[in-house]
Enzyme design. Sequence first.
Site, PDB file in Angstrom:
ATOM      1  N   LEU A  99       0.815  -1.207   0.000  1.00 36.40           N
ATOM      2  CA  LEU A  99       0.000   0.000   0.000  1.00 36.40           C
ATOM      3  C   LEU A  99       0.847   1.254   0.000  1.00 36.40           C
ATOM      4  O   LEU A  99       2.025   1.232   0.346  1.00 36.40           O
ATOM      5  CB  LEU A  99      -0.939  -0.008   1.216  1.00 36.40           C
ATOM      6  N   CYS A 100       0.222   2.353  -0.379  1.00 37.69           N
ATOM      7  CA  CYS A 100       0.849   3.667  -0.419  1.00 37.69           C
ATOM      8  C   CYS A 100       1.545   3.948   0.917  1.00 37.69           C
ATOM      9  O   CYS A 100       0.979   3.642   1.966  1.00 37.69           O
ATOM     10  CB  CYS A 100      -0.232   4.715  -0.692  1.00 37.69           C
ATOM     11  N   PRO A 101       2.741   4.451   0.865  1.00 39.01           N
ATOM     12  CA  PRO A 101       3.505   4.973  -0.273  1.00 39.01           C
ATOM     13  C   PRO A 101       4.499   3.977  -0.864  1.00 39.01           C
ATOM     14  O   PRO A 101       5.320   4.356  -1.695  1.00 39.01           O
ATOM     15  CB  PRO A 101       4.247   6.152   0.342  1.00 39.01           C
ATOM     16  N   ILE A 102       4.443   2.722  -0.461  1.00 39.61           N
ATOM     17  CA  ILE A 102       5.459   1.744  -0.864  1.00 39.61           C
ATOM     18  C   ILE A 102       5.576   1.587  -2.392  1.00 39.61           C
ATOM     19  O   ILE A 102       6.697   1.561  -2.908  1.00 39.61           O
ATOM     20  CB  ILE A 102       5.222   0.379  -0.169  1.00 39.61           C
ATOM     21  N   ASP A 157      -2.634  -1.651  -5.347  1.00 41.71           N
ATOM     22  CA  ASP A 157      -3.119  -0.442  -4.677  1.00 41.71           C
ATOM     23  C   ASP A 157      -3.707   0.480  -5.750  1.00 41.71           C
ATOM     24  O   ASP A 157      -2.971   1.006  -6.588  1.00 41.71           O
ATOM     25  CB  ASP A 157      -1.963   0.250  -3.960  1.00 41.71           C
TER      26      ASP A 157
END
Length: 82
Positions: free
Chosen positions: A14-17, A41
């Site tokens: 998930l964000c920000p990955i 995502d």
Amino acid sequence: MTETVHDLDVRRQLCPIPVIKTQNRVNQLARGEVLRVTCTDPGALNDIPAWCRINGHQVLETRRDDHEVVITLRVGEPSVAL
């Protein structure tokens, strides 16, 4: 002559990955190379193209299937680490 497309799999992250891993992978590539990012995502459909615009990379294609987002980009000028 076909160009090599590098793949980055950031599914189930998930964000920000997805953006961070995209940045890390782009930093390993040369200008003009192509990277295809596959993620789950849905926010990445906006986040990665926005990151590309800010950093001088070209989005070649965005695609959203039932459960995946695929973004293909061409590496632009190398980013400068601060």
